[in-house]
Scaffold this active site. Structure first.
Site, mmCIF file in Angstrom:
data_model
loop_
_atom_site.group_PDB
_atom_site.id
_atom_site.type_symbol
_atom_site.label_atom_id
_atom_site.label_comp_id
_atom_site.label_asym_id
_atom_site.label_seq_id
_atom_site.Cartn_x
_atom_site.Cartn_y
_atom_site.Cartn_z
ATOM 1 N NE ARG A 171 -7.271 5.834 1.956
ATOM 2 C CZ ARG A 171 -8.093 4.937 2.485
ATOM 3 N NH1 ARG A 171 -9.360 5.224 2.662
ATOM 4 N NH2 ARG A 171 -7.639 3.760 2.866
ATOM 5 C CE1 TYR A 194 -13.382 -7.250 1.111
ATOM 6 C CE2 TYR A 194 -11.594 -8.796 0.721
ATOM 7 C CZ TYR A 194 -12.087 -7.664 1.337
ATOM 8 O OH TYR A 194 -11.288 -6.949 2.188
ATOM 9 N NE ARG A 197 -4.258 -1.371 0.076
ATOM 10 C CZ ARG A 197 -5.345 -1.261 0.842
ATOM 11 N NH1 ARG A 197 -5.468 -0.269 1.681
ATOM 12 N NH2 ARG A 197 -6.298 -2.132 0.730
ATOM 13 C CG ASP A 228 -8.999 -3.178 -4.362
ATOM 14 O OD1 ASP A 228 -8.445 -2.477 -3.502
ATOM 15 O OD2 ASP A 228 -9.721 -4.147 -4.081
ATOM 16 N NE ARG A 234 -9.816 8.031 -2.897
ATOM 17 C CZ ARG A 234 -11.132 8.048 -2.766
ATOM 18 N NH1 ARG A 234 -11.811 9.156 -2.972
ATOM 19 N NH2 ARG A 234 -11.782 6.948 -2.422
#
Ligand code: CP3
Length: 343
Positions: free
Chosen positions: A30, A152, A26, A76, A39
């Protein structure tokens, strides 16, 4: 430089290198103001993933700022589920799949698709990224492992207890297997497509596998991870990550992958002893320790490297992804500390 001469690639072959290569799970995200700016311009997370210009830009951002030895494609693990026919939403609460697949009819409705036709933005982003990266920087592709993708698809989002997943596993193994077969097939196709588009090596993320006992990991997850690992044999080096998986480390080490990623609770030096030269090991700095001062981050990074003591086949990384409220200065301190410590 030939791709196989990049520092990360040499370390994955367990050659003796001048220092351990370093990258962070990662590393694009952010915590970087330049990521937040892109973004905002793109209008959302999936918008960044679907536009190769944005995806390549944010993949390269951490390399430009900190000079890690590898970049990992910005995408992702849930993107293939969308291509297979599931509705996928990312909002402030994370990912959700509002129409989960919990029975045979829904699972039969999932399509195994051709990545180049359904997710062309992934290959284009890899090509654009390669063109914009320094020659010596390795480029990583990735996918979710079948078990984590199944969690998921069945739960419809991130879960704590995985009740629907467990019910399907235990009460209807035949149907669970059909889903896992489809996911493994899609993952193999997706990783092969990423390598054909320029990825030097691939990472398989099994984030939720650690929720299983060792016996359940062996029955419900490992066979399909093994199928993916075998399906990529000779295509590109494979690194497998399973979250909180110290209790089945031996199964991971025996999987046949070139690299095994460790979380921060597992002893790196003990894992080296158990691996006994079978694979390279990645990790395993505690991502929460990046909240310490830059001096402390440097001290701990050097301590971790001292623990490895120059053994070949170490890829320095975190035990899990960078937290979004991490100070970029701490990531800088981590990468600098890694690069200044030669073997
Ligand atoms: O820098 C990189 O690591 C490359 C890109 C990458 C992302 N997700 C971007 C992302 C990678 C390799 C992933 C993998 C991923 N995605 C995993 C496996 C790795 C792990 O962390 O265990 C998992 C479980 C996911 C699913 C996912 N995506 C969740 C649970 C979330 C929400 C949590 C969060 O951090 O927001 C995401 C969103 C996500 N994926 C973000 C990023 C940069 C944040 C999105 C944003 O900008 O709002």
């Amino acid at each position: 430089m030939k791709p196989q001469d990049r520092l990360l690639m040499r370390a994955l072959r367990r050659e003796t290198t001048e220092r351990a290569p370093v990258w962070l799970m990662r590393q694009a995200g952010r915590y970087l103001p330049e990521y937040r700016a892109v973004r905002k311009e793109a209008g959302g997370f999936m918008e960044m993933i679907r536009e190769p210009r944005y995806a390549a830009e944010v993949t390269i951002q951490p390399i430009r700022r900190f000079g890690m030895d590898a970049a990992i494609l910005f995408s992702d693990i849930l993107v293939p589920l969308e291509a297979m026919g599931m509705k996928l939403i990312f909002d402030d609460h994370g990912p959700s799949l509002p129409v989960p697949v919990r029975d045979r009819a829904a699972i039969d409705g999932l399509r195994v698709v051709e990545p180049a036709a359904t997710m062309p933005f992934v290959g284009e982003a890899l090509k654009l990224t390669r063109a914009g990266l320094p020659d010596e920087t390795a480029l990583l592709g990735f996918c979710g492992a079948p078990f984590t993708l199944a969690s998921y698809a069945i739960e419809g989002g991130t879960s704590k207890q995985f009740s629907y997943l467990r019910k399907l596993m235990y009460l209807d193994f035949a149907t669970f297997s059909i889903l896992m077969d489809k996911l493994a097939e899609e993952v193999i196709a997706h990783l092969r497509y990423q390598v054909a588009s320029g990825a030097d090596a691939v990472v398989l993320f099994d984030t939720w596998a650690g929720s299983l006992t060792r016996a359940d990991y062996q029955r419900y997850a490992a066979p399909w991870t093994k199928r993916v690992v075998d399906g990529l044999a000779g295509v590109a080096p494979r690194v497998i990550f399973a979250g909180e998986s110290g209790h089945f480390l031996d199964d991971l080490l025996a999987m046949g992958a070139e690299g095994v990623a460790l979380d921060h609770r597992t002893s790196l030096s003990a894992a080296f002893d158990r691996a006994a030269g079978r694979c390279a090991l990645q990790g395993n700095f505690d991502p929460a320790a990046l909240f310490a001062s830059p001096q402390e981050v440097q001290r701990r990074t050097h301590a971790l490297l001292d623990e490895v003591a120059g053994r070949p086949g170490h890829v320095l990384n975190l035990g899990h992804g960078v937290f979004k409220d991490t100070d970029p200065e701490s990531v800088g301190a981590f990468v600098r500390a890694a690069k200044e410590r030669a073997r």
